[in-house]
Scaffold this active site. Structure first.
Site, PDB file in Angstrom:
ATOM      1  N   GLN A  22       0.834  -1.202   0.000  1.00 49.55           N
ATOM      2  CA  GLN A  22       0.000   0.000   0.000  1.00 49.55           C
ATOM      3  C   GLN A  22       0.869   1.253   0.000  1.00 49.55           C
ATOM      4  OE1 GLN A  22      -3.221   0.422  -0.307  1.00 49.55           O
ATOM      5  NE2 GLN A  22      -3.311   2.615   0.131  1.00 49.55           N
ATOM      6  N   GLU A  23       1.994   1.189   0.690  1.00 50.10           N
ATOM      7  CA  GLU A  23       2.864   2.358   0.802  1.00 50.10           C
ATOM      8  C   GLU A  23       3.711   2.593  -0.446  1.00 50.10           C
ATOM      9  OE1 GLU A  23       1.675   3.940   4.394  1.00 50.10           O
ATOM     10  OE2 GLU A  23       3.163   4.722   2.995  1.00 50.10           O
ATOM     11  N   SER A  24       4.341   1.559  -0.968  1.00 47.42           N
ATOM     12  CA  SER A  24       5.331   1.771  -2.038  1.00 47.42           C
ATOM     13  C   SER A  24       5.192   0.865  -3.241  1.00 47.42           C
ATOM     14  CB  SER A  24       6.736   1.577  -1.460  1.00 47.42           C
ATOM     15  OG  SER A  24       6.957   0.195  -1.158  1.00 47.42           O
TER      16      SER A  24
END
EC number: 4.2.2.n1
Length: 501
Positions: free
Chosen positions: A320-322
């Site tokens: 989700q972040e990267s």
């Protein structure tokens, strides 16, 4: 003869003394004039070490993000303060009319609040170099009859913010369309108006195109009908006075950041695509399970074990972040596999945020810390979902949402209740009473939901990876969804918001 010479010498000395005294008087007077000269506004700002900017707390201006204060106007004002070599202080004035009245007073040196340049406002304040063009857009409810002309607004309920450029535009249109009527409210913001249209409480409203772009995921039924104005400039407002020193410096500043591209970076950060997860994005995730996850699986498992976490949840969080990209970088300052801020990286002992192994271990420690800082009474799985929300929006904003939840009779320890109130952090009538102010709370809700869905797919993938590879090679399948099992199919559909193919 001697007497005459003495008298002459005395006269000369007297005259010299008078001239010296007169010179001294002039020197003192000149020094007094120099010392009593009123400093320019620019000199005053630099000597005080502080630039005071008037703005509104909101999505297109400034608000408190996970890494501290942010927002387009805030970032620009912060850069201007740095250009001047001083600190920045932001003071809030919610009413636009009052804001313009107080520009140049003790309330603030300038106003930076997404102000549209209009003829009426230009008679009151001095606008700097425009930094963005927007159009005013008429918003209607999707599914209802779409208005095509101004006449279609006759007899309908139209509401706008009072003292806004939108009310000015309607007054201009009323000269030609005399039956045009509308309501003005000072205690609502743009998000309130979008919600009213979305829920059918009002027929139409008007918002600026940049504001609509940022907030359209919140109330998807609020849709653009047509542009109600030509492109208009947004600019900072300065007082109309002889001393234009600060204004002139701002002009130089905007010229510089346009030449260096710094303003384009800020535009991309705050007005770029919002990154909504669609069908293709969900399918891309499913394929990256095979192409990217295996490379980082060992580190994810080790970091999770060290911090007593579920490695599959950590994997979902990192995607989700990267998108499992160790070099990921955001203009807002977060970087790396776990997209850590500089302050967070220091807090968890990460020296190089672009080192994937360090980032994974640091992100795991940070998530574990958030998980542990929640009240002990919160049980699983709510504790995990709330900690995920805090990873995205910050503990401060999460606590604001929990307080709102309790205020409205919900359980602040239950994610199902808290997620109902998180979107309220983007509405002025609620966030003006919270400790941490505006936040894009709906993003935290989507963030947690996405991670939960990613987690479901990763967990299933761990068990049936070999079977998936075999199914993917079957040329008879008619859709991308059909390459995966029913479990994966439903999870991918959930992420993408697709109910049928």
């Amino acid at each position: 003869m001697t007497k005459i010479l003495l008298n002459t010498a005395s006269t000369v000395l007297t005259r010299l003394w008078k001239l010296s005294l007169l010179g001294l008087v002039f020197a003192v007077a000149a020094a007094t004039l120099v010392s009593s000269r009123i400093p320019t506004t620019l000199e005053e700002v630099k000597s005080s070490g502080k630039l005071i900017v008037i703005s509104r707390n909101g999505p297109t201006t400034y608000y408190e993000g996970p890494a501290g204060h942010t927002g387009f106007e805030y970032v620009m004002a912060k850069a201007f303060a740095k250009h001047l070599g001083v600190d920045l202080e932001v003071r809030e004035i919610e009413d636009l009319g009052e804001m313009l009245d107080k520009v140049g007073t003790k309330a603030g040196h300038l106003a930076a609040s997404g102000l549209t340049v209009t003829e009426k406002r230009a008679r009151k304040v001095l606008f700097a170099e425009p930094y963005l063009q927007v159009t005013q857009q008429l918003i209607y409810r999707s599914g209802e009859s779409k208005p095509e002309t101004i006449e279609d607004l006759y007899g309908k309920r139209v509401m706008v913010i009072s003292n806004s450029s939108h009310s000015e535009r309607l007054k201009e249109l009323q000269r030609e369309y005399r039956d045009l009527a509308w309501e003005e409210q000072h205690d609502v913001d743009m998000l309130d108006l979008l919600e009213m249209v979305h829920n059918g409480k009002i027929d139409y409203t008007i918002v600026d195109s940049n504001a609509y772009q940022i907030n359209r995921p919140v109330y998807p039924k609020a849709t653009v009908a047509f542009d109600i104005s030509e492109p208009q400039d947004l600019a900072w407002a300065f007082p109309q006075q002889k001393d234009a020193s600060l204004y002139n410096e701002a002009q130089k500043f905007f010229k510089d950041i346009k030449q260096t591209g710094a303003i384009d970076d800020a535009m991309e950060t705050f007005y770029g695509h919002l990154g909504e997860i669609d069908y293709s994005g969900a399918i891309l995730f499913a394929h990256r399970l095979q192409s990217r996850l295996p490379k980082w699986e060992t580190h994810l498992k080790a970091a999770a074990e060290k911090n007593d976490l579920d490695w599959q949840l950590l994997a979902a969080l990192s995607y989700q972040e990267s998108h499992w990209n160790p070099k990921a970088k955001s203009p807002t300052g977060v970087r790396g596999f776990m997209m850590l801020t500089l302050n967070t990286a220091k807090e968890v002992g990460v020296k190089n945020r672009l080192n994937a192994e360090q980032s994974i271990y640091g992100g795991a420690r940070y998530f574990k810390s958030l998980h542990g800082r929640l009240p002990e009474r919160i049980k699983e799985p709510d504790r995990t979902w709330l900690a995920l929300a805090a990873y995205n929006i910050g503990l401060g904003h999460l606590e604001d949402a929990r307080i709102l939840t309790e205020h409205f009779g919900g359980n602040p320890d239950k994610w199902a209740d808290v997620k109902q109130q998180l979107p309220l952090l983007a509405k002025r009538k609620y966030y003006k009473f919270t400790k941490h102010g505006y936040a894009r709370g709906w993003e935290a809700v989507d963030y947690v939901q996405n991670i939960r869905n990613f987690h479901t797919i990763i967990a299933w993938n761990e068990i049936e990876n070999q079977r998936l590879q075999q199914l993917a090679q079957n040329e008879n399948h008619v859709s991308d969804y059909a390459q995966f099992s029913p479990t994966v199919t439903e999870a991918v559909k959930s992420i993408s918001g697709t109910s049928s193919l």
